[in-house]
Write an enzyme that holds these catalytic residues in place. Structure first.
Site, PDB file in Angstrom:
ATOM      1  N   CYS A  29     -51.466 -13.809 -24.613  1.00 44.68           N
ATOM      2  CA  CYS A  29     -52.061 -12.703 -23.859  1.00 44.68           C
ATOM      3  C   CYS A  29     -53.120 -13.181 -22.887  1.00 44.68           C
ATOM      4  O   CYS A  29     -53.362 -12.539 -21.863  1.00 44.68           O
ATOM      5  CB  CYS A  29     -52.641 -11.665 -24.818  1.00 44.68           C
ATOM      6  SG  CYS A  29     -53.925 -12.306 -25.909  1.00 44.68           S
ATOM      7  N   GLU A  53     -56.691  -5.343 -28.717  1.00 45.49           N
ATOM      8  CA  GLU A  53     -56.663  -6.616 -27.987  1.00 45.49           C
ATOM      9  C   GLU A  53     -55.279  -6.717 -27.376  1.00 45.49           C
ATOM     10  O   GLU A  53     -54.298  -6.948 -28.084  1.00 45.49           O
ATOM     11  CB  GLU A  53     -56.955  -7.781 -28.934  1.00 45.49           C
ATOM     12  CG  GLU A  53     -57.266  -9.087 -28.210  1.00 45.49           C
ATOM     13  CD  GLU A  53     -56.048  -9.962 -28.004  1.00 45.49           C
ATOM     14  OE1 GLU A  53     -55.817 -10.371 -26.846  1.00 45.49           O
ATOM     15  OE2 GLU A  53     -55.341 -10.241 -28.978  1.00 45.49           O
TER      16      GLU A  53
END
Length: 416
Positions: A283, A250
């Site tokens: 993110c 991720e």
């Protein structure tokens, strides 16, 4: 699961690895820096390959028995763990602010909620075929030993609790590897877990930049769950391929948002709050904002949106997460502080237009005070400029004009 007293408050003055059901110290230690004050946080272990070997050996021993524990019993242990974390969330939140910078109550509450939400899930068997001759069933069985490599921007949730809950619920055992910048709460999560899980089921190791590669190369680890930068993620995948580990990555992204002609200006504050939350160190937050500007619209939407944002953003106060009214925390570490400072210097040297904010850190930042920047909007920079083409991971947001849907969709999807 454990005979340890479950209602005593953890000591947040001393920090140890958690290996095989016990607290474990190392001959050498290290520490991180409080990003708001630049003061030293407490010492933490500096793990060696031998420490990792011990943790993996304990995990492999625990994996076989934990996999046999009924789903409902594993669920019960996780729910008890979540309740204990909730009881001590104030202590965890204070430590998280010291190591990461932001006001942390929301992160702790979300971590507790996610642990509970995972326990609402199930993995029932699926019968694919059944007749007089055969019965074909799909069932999900534990992988074994999982290592969770956790980054520094959200050390507790979703990036530790979001790995602990699913792994343990599905019968796997987990070794937490926190970021060297934010090891403290992860170590205490594993220490708290000693009260609810058998030895070897939830462990944690603190270390420097060597520890991650040791984990990805270790033949006794069955899966790596990694959250971090794309550059490091590529190295993780390459390393895991040598032992054919399962791997989940991720990583970062240069996420766009598109404002259309019928946008309600009251939504701009929410958009800015998403983009500048945690000083942009997320993110999946908004990194590029495409705002329509076209003769087909009676009012110039771009100018109206930009003016609204310019009026709102100065109210997003930067400062220490312990201070009232602070929305923009510090950059969490000096390396990222220098990256953001270099990005702002590029904006200055490229003579891009600043709508609000500054291309300089706050006075004294990184020297006499923490790693602080003023939240900044860049007005319609070129598409190939660095602030547009590279993930900022800081409190800097480019506003870009668009006219045609096909064009803006192509630009938004251009993330390489």
């Amino acid at each position: 699961m454990s005979n340890l007293q479950t209602d005593t408050v953890l000591n947040f003055e001393t920090f140890s690895n958690v290996i095989n059901g016990k607290l474990s110290d190392t001959s050498e230690t290290r520490f991180s820096i409080n990003p708001s004050t630049l003061g030293k946080n407490p010492p933490v272990p500096l793990s060696t390959p031998e420490d990792l070997d011990r943790a993996v050996h304990a995990a492999r021993h625990a994996a076989a028995s934990w996999a046999k524990v009924p789903w409902e019993d594993r669920k019960k242990a996780i729910l008890e763990f979540a309740a204990a974390l909730e009881d001590q969330q104030d202590e965890f939140a204070r430590m998280l602010t010291k190591e990461q910078g932001k006001t942390s109550q929301v992160e702790l509450k979300t971590g507790v909620r996610w642990l509970r939400d995972f326990c609402e899930l199930s993995l029932p068997e699926t019968v694919l075929e059944e007749n007089d001759k055969r019965r074909i069933v799909t069932r999900h069985t534990p992988l074994g030993v999982v290592a969770a490599i956790v980054p520094w921007n959200y050390p507790v949730q979703p990036l530790a609790c979001g790995k602990i809950g699913p792994a343990l619920l599905t019968g796997n055992v987990l070794i937490l590897k926190p970021s060297p910048f934010t090891p403290y709460c992860n170590l205490k999560l594993a220490e708290l877990g000693l009260r609810f899980f058998p030895p070897g089921v939830l462990q944690a190791l603190s270390g420097d930049d060597n520890l991650g590669p040791w984990m990805t190369e270790h033949p006794g680890i069955d899966k790596i769950s990694f959250t971090g930068s794309t550059v490091t993620g590529k190295k993780v995948m390459e390393s895991c391929s040598r032992t054919l580990k399962r791997v989940t990555l991720e990583m970062g992204g240069n996420d766009p948002a598109i404002i259309c002609a019928d946008a309600n200006l009251s939504a701009i504050q929410t958009i800015l709050a998403i983009a500048f939350d945690n000083a942009g160190q997320i993110c999946c937050t908004i990194k590029r904002l495409y705002d329509i500007s076209t003769w087909q619209v009676h009012e110039d939407v771009y100018d109206a949106v930009l003016a609204t944002a310019v009026a709102i953003l100065p109210h997003f106060k930067p400062g220490d997460g312990f201070q009232d009214g602070v929305f923009i925390p510090p950059i969490t570490n000096v390396q990222q502080f220098e990256r953001v400072r270099d990005l702002l210097a590029d904006i200055e040297s490229s003579k891009l237009k600043i709508a609000t904010g500054s291309t300089e850190p706050l006075p004294g930042a990184g020297e006499s005070c923490g790693y602080f920047f003023t939240p900044t909007i860049v007005d319609n920079p070129p598409e190939d400029s660095r602030v547009v083409s590279v993930e900022q991971f800081g409190p800097v947001l480019p506003f870009l004009k668009w006219k045609y849907e096909d064009d803006v969709i192509n630009r938004a999807n251009k993330t390489e």
